[in-house]
Design an enzyme around this catalytic site. Structure first.
Site, PDB file in Angstrom:
ATOM      1  N   GLU A  18       0.817  -1.213   0.000  1.00 15.93           N
ATOM      2  CA  GLU A  18       0.000   0.000   0.000  1.00 15.93           C
ATOM      3  C   GLU A  18       0.852   1.264   0.000  1.00 15.93           C
ATOM      4  O   GLU A  18       0.482   2.277  -0.601  1.00 15.93           O
ATOM      5  CB  GLU A  18      -0.924   0.021   1.231  1.00 15.93           C
ATOM      6  CG  GLU A  18      -1.933  -1.104   1.288  1.00 15.93           C
ATOM      7  CD  GLU A  18      -1.460  -2.313   2.074  1.00 15.93           C
ATOM      8  OE1 GLU A  18      -2.301  -2.970   2.712  1.00 15.93           O
ATOM      9  OE2 GLU A  18      -0.243  -2.593   2.037  1.00 15.93           O
ATOM     10  N   LEU A  19       2.003   1.202   0.706  1.00 14.73           N
ATOM     11  CA  LEU A  19       2.857   2.389   0.771  1.00 14.73           C
ATOM     12  C   LEU A  19       3.421   2.718  -0.601  1.00 14.73           C
ATOM     13  O   LEU A  19       3.445   3.890  -1.011  1.00 14.73           O
ATOM     14  CB  LEU A  19       3.988   2.169   1.771  1.00 14.73           C
ATOM     15  CG  LEU A  19       4.908   3.379   1.994  1.00 14.73           C
ATOM     16  CD1 LEU A  19       4.129   4.570   2.545  1.00 14.73           C
ATOM     17  CD2 LEU A  19       6.066   3.026   2.934  1.00 14.73           C
ATOM     18  N   GLY A 437      20.352  -2.085 -19.805  1.00 14.88           N
ATOM     19  CA  GLY A 437      19.651  -3.329 -20.141  1.00 14.88           C
ATOM     20  C   GLY A 437      18.146  -3.234 -20.157  1.00 14.88           C
ATOM     21  O   GLY A 437      17.499  -3.640 -21.119  1.00 14.88           O
ATOM     22  N   GLU A 610      28.165  -5.777  -2.007  1.00 23.63           N
ATOM     23  CA  GLU A 610      27.158  -6.032  -0.974  1.00 23.63           C
ATOM     24  C   GLU A 610      27.443  -7.311  -0.191  1.00 23.63           C
ATOM     25  O   GLU A 610      27.177  -7.394   1.005  1.00 23.63           O
ATOM     26  CB  GLU A 610      25.788  -6.122  -1.631  1.00 23.63           C
ATOM     27  CG  GLU A 610      24.634  -6.443  -0.721  1.00 23.63           C
ATOM     28  CD  GLU A 610      23.355  -6.616  -1.504  1.00 23.63           C
ATOM     29  OE1 GLU A 610      22.630  -7.570  -1.234  1.00 23.63           O
ATOM     30  OE2 GLU A 610      23.100  -5.793  -2.409  1.00 23.63           O
ATOM     31  N   HIS A 646      27.953  -4.811 -14.921  1.00 23.77           N
ATOM     32  CA  HIS A 646      27.436  -3.531 -14.425  1.00 23.77           C
ATOM     33  C   HIS A 646      27.414  -3.566 -12.905  1.00 23.77           C
ATOM     34  O   HIS A 646      27.062  -4.576 -12.292  1.00 23.77           O
ATOM     35  CB  HIS A 646      26.017  -3.283 -14.944  1.00 23.77           C
ATOM     36  CG  HIS A 646      25.334  -2.119 -14.286  1.00 23.77           C
ATOM     37  ND1 HIS A 646      25.780  -0.821 -14.435  1.00 23.77           N
ATOM     38  CD2 HIS A 646      24.269  -2.054 -13.451  1.00 23.77           C
ATOM     39  CE1 HIS A 646      25.000  -0.013 -13.729  1.00 23.77           C
ATOM     40  NE2 HIS A 646      24.085  -0.742 -13.123  1.00 23.77           N
ATOM     41  N   HIS A 699      17.361   7.392 -11.413  1.00 17.85           N
ATOM     42  CA  HIS A 699      16.373   7.366 -10.337  1.00 17.85           C
ATOM     43  C   HIS A 699      15.684   8.714 -10.148  1.00 17.85           C
ATOM     44  O   HIS A 699      14.816   8.846  -9.291  1.00 17.85           O
ATOM     45  CB  HIS A 699      17.024   6.917  -9.034  1.00 17.85           C
ATOM     46  CG  HIS A 699      17.423   5.473  -9.058  1.00 17.85           C
ATOM     47  ND1 HIS A 699      18.712   5.063  -9.343  1.00 17.85           N
ATOM     48  CD2 HIS A 699      16.704   4.346  -8.885  1.00 17.85           C
ATOM     49  CE1 HIS A 699      18.761   3.747  -9.316  1.00 17.85           C
ATOM     50  NE2 HIS A 699      17.562   3.291  -9.046  1.00 17.85           N
TER      51      HIS A 699
END
Length: 763
Positions: A18-19, A437, A610, A646, A699
């Site tokens: 919902e957010l 891509g 990461e 990438h 973004h």
């Protein structure tokens, strides 16, 4: 015996995202800010009600965020970059979105703040910025409003704050005149004010997260912990401080931790090989509360509650009061396993999502209080039956892994010799233009995939429609004059989930959404068994795309380390072995793409950094097998086949030598939000191969101007030979619409053409 259940945080996106829906409607001016706020309030209310019903004794408040919790902290501290401030310096929800999305109050372009990975997770945070003029002051009342909200419902609560030192550590100094620790006194005074507000509300415990204690910290930062918590302790009055650590063991910093002025410590027990709770108990002061993070907040497997029952039972004899909790926030877990109607029942019995993890805490507490493990044995039984399941083990895969045990998966020739063959075959101009891509995932594409999944469309018609979209994608790129094309990935919902769906050894959820950042949510695949490829994955559609153009079309794959990191991994096999299984499966796909006439193959590894262990002493070992796994995935390709990768949104300085060791022919990398520090780093290490430095931030909805991109490209040329530079966006374009995409790419291509022309003139 006094046992308190708590969790460090709960998923904030809502059971049906919902957010996400509300955020995107607000950004598109389809709902008002008040309507957005009301939806957030409903999510919080439901979250608290659920936790209370499930037996959680102390409910976290402050774990909700409109984009990410680090950005929320920046707002609370009034740490707003000048370019995002309103004319009257008023701070509100729009300010938060300006910082994260790269727009200003007037709607004009204002570069977004940098975005980085949250430690070694796939969650992203907006990086705080510090300058010589940075002054912290209490500026945003969201936390206090939410506390009052929860108290009005009658809940027993525990406010959650990101600790002052972790906040400073995660931030970035934007000029050479500022040292982050010089800002410490200022930030502590704001935390003092916040604690004063909590005292007025008769709060018993405040959770202060200091995850950087799992890192190898410099001496001055460790000293700053002593100073900071003495200051906070002396100003806390009746409230109790629960210092919270997670994502790694803090044993190496325990000498400093024992000297901190706090009332309790939360330890992520699962991140340590030491499960001797008696020994752990003896290592902390007797007057502290001990909180044990024994329910895995980062994975979806059921907890062996019987194991922890006996561990904790021994501890209780030595400590009258303990907290039992999640290892970290449940933010990293899907919400409710009961929403999964399509999962195989045997497989489903192995899992535990956020709701079920709360149940695990309740069951464990109940068993300890009653000294009865019957319910725990029933809960944990599927864990043991899984070890014998034929869904888990494959002898062919195990044999293949043994066969490559001593293999060194290097290319046949060095880059300098390979690139000669590649340039001859590809015939690309200097500064070749390409994209990463993916292209916009329109409503039509999402509906098409949904209809296919829900069997409203048969496979033949689905593929026909997907090919029609690919045809349009190729036409668009031809008209834009891009040099290296992509098929646009219309058939892919997510870069990891898609490959998991086409490999054996994975399970998938229908509603297992996890927040990545802002409104971006992913459904991580679950690695349940040995992984292998039994049929082609991308061949048909990539071959079709290549048949439509004389320009090269890239084969697009996700790398083995990223598939591992962005999935929920099995816990009965090492990450190294899982990754090598994935690499072998991808190798089969790579070689078939090459045999099908595809001369450029991109294997994306954005998660390489990461996966890096938080402790330096463990990093070298990880990087060795991670690099080997990537190279294994393309082992055996011809010298004339160009391998791309990438990467984005990570601390590249930690792995720069290992990026070089990947020995890819071309790496495309995010630099649009970063400063020249990365360029200097790449130059310092003499990065030897070709590189595409992201020339604009995908973004942000802003359309980058030719003038700004030209300045950026000319800056890149100062650091790297033009013969080794590519021109591309900083990431995939799936989150943008076509108007934004075409306008941005048109400017990008025009930029490359202008710079090429300028270079010819100068010659």
């Amino acid at each position: 015996m006094n046992i308190i259940n708590h969790i460090l945080g709960f998923p904030r996106i809502g059971i049906n995202r919902e957010l996400k829906t509300a955020q995107e409607k607000y950004w598109n001016k389809k709902i008002s800010q008040q309507e957005l706020m009301n939806i957030g309030k409903k999510i919080r209310k439901k979250n608290w009600e659920q936790q209370k019903k499930l037996g959680i004794d102390l409910l976290p408040v402050g774990d909700f965020a409109w984009y990410d919790h680090v950005l929320t902290t920046s707002m609370m501290l009034g740490n707003i970059p000048d370019r995002h401030r309103s004319f009257n310096n008023k701070i509100g929800l729009d300010t938060l979105f300006f910082m994260s999305r790269g727009i200003s109050e007037t709607g004009n372009s204002a570069p977004a703040s940098e975005m980085k990975k949250w430690f070694n997770t796939n969650y992203h945070y907006i990086v705080p910025e510090f300058t010589i003029n940075t002054v912290f002051q209490y500026s945003w009342n969201q936390l206090i409003e939410e506390i009052d909200e929860a108290l009005s419902y009658g809940h027993n609560i525990k406010p959650v704050l990101l600790g002052p030192l972790s906040y400073l550590w995660l931030g970035k100094e934007k000029d050479n005149k500022v040292n982050k620790l010089d800002l410490l006194n200022n930030i502590l005074n704001v935390y003092k004010k916040i604690i004063k507000k909590l005292n007025k509300r008769n709060i018993e415990w405040v959770q202060i997260d200091e995850p950087i204690l799992s890192l190898d910290l410099p001496t001055d930062w460790l000293d700053a912990f002593i100073y900071s918590y003495k200051f906070l302790y002396n100003n806390k009055k009746n409230i109790k401080i629960l210092l919270t650590t997670y994502f790694g063991s803090v044993e190496h910093n325990m000498e400093i931790i024992r000297d901190l002025s706090i009332d309790g410590i939360h330890l992520d027990i699962l991140s340590s090989n030491n499960h001797d709770l008696i020994q752990i108990n003896e290592s902390i002061p007797n007057n502290w509360l001990l909180s044990l993070g024994i329910i895995n907040g980062r994975n979806i497997w059921k907890t062996d509650l019987v194991y922890w029952f006996y561990k904790i039972k021994k501890l209780i004899k030595n400590r009258k009061k303990i907290f039992l909790g999640s290892s970290c926030s449940l933010l990293h877990s899907p919400i409710d396993l009961n929403c999964e109607k399509e999962l195989d029942q045997e497989i489903k019995s192995w899992f535990s999502f956020a709701i079920q993890k709360c149940t695990e805490l309740y069951l464990l507490k109940k068993a300890l209080l009653q000294d009865d493990i019957n319910d725990l044995q029933i809960w944990s039984e599927p864990i043991f039956s899984r070890s014998k399941s034929n869904k888990v083990h494959n002898t062919t895969v195990k044999k293949r892994i043994l066969e490559i045990e001593n293999l060194i998966p290097n290319r046949n020739k060095m880059y300098k010799k390979r690139i000669v063959e590649q340039k001859e075959k590809l015939q690309l101009p200097i500064l070749p233009t390409t994209t990463i891509g993916s292209f916009p995932q329109t409503k039509e594409i999402r509906k098409l995939r949904s209809d296919f999944i829900n069997k409203k469309l048969d496979k033949e018609k689905y593929i026909q429609k997907i090919k029609k979209i690919i045809f349009e994608n190729i036409q668009r790129q031809e008209s834009l004059s891009l040099d290296v094309l992509v098929h646009g990935e219309p058939e892919r919902n997510d870069m990891v989930e898609y490959f998991g769906q086409h490999l054996n050894g994975f399970a998938f959820t229908s509603n297992g959404w996890v927040q990545s950042y802002g409104s971006r949510c992913v459904k991580p695949p679950i690695i349940i068994g040995d992984i292998y490829r039994d049929k082609p994955i991308t061949i048909e559609l990539i071959k079709y795309a290549q048949s439509l153009t004389k320009k090269p079309v890239k084969g697009m794959l996700t790398g083995p380390v990223t598939i591992l990191c962005w999935s929920f991994p099995r816990e009965d096999l090492s990450k190294k072995l899982i990754t090598k299984q994935i690499a072998l499966a991808l190798q089969d796909e790579v070689l078939e793409l090459e045999n099908s006439g595809i001369n450029i193959i991109q294997i994306d590894e954005p998660a390489l950094r990461e996966g890096l262990p938080l402790r330096k002493k463990e990093q070298k070992k990880y990087l060795k097998w991670a690099v080997e796994s990537f190279k294994l995935s393309c082992y055996g390709v011809k010298n004339s086949t160009q391998i791309h990768t990438h990467m984005c949104y990570c601390e590249f300085q930690d792995i720069i030598q290992d990026i070089i060791n990947l020995d890819v022919d071309v790496i495309t990398i995010e630099t649009s939000r970063s400063s020249t520090k990365l360029l200097s780093l790449l130059k310092k290490f003499n990065y030897p191969n070709e590189i595409g430095l992201g020339i604009y931030n995908i973004h942000s909805p802003n359309i980058p101007s030719i003038e700004n991109m030209k300045k950026l490209l000319n800056k890149f040329i100062q650091y790297f030979p033009i013969e080794r530079l590519w021109v591309n966006p900083d990431c995939g374009l799936k989150t943008r619409n076509w108007i934004e995409t075409e306008n941005a790419l048109q400017n990008m291509v025009e930029t490359a053409k202008k710079v090429r022309k300028d270079l010819l003139k100068n010659k």
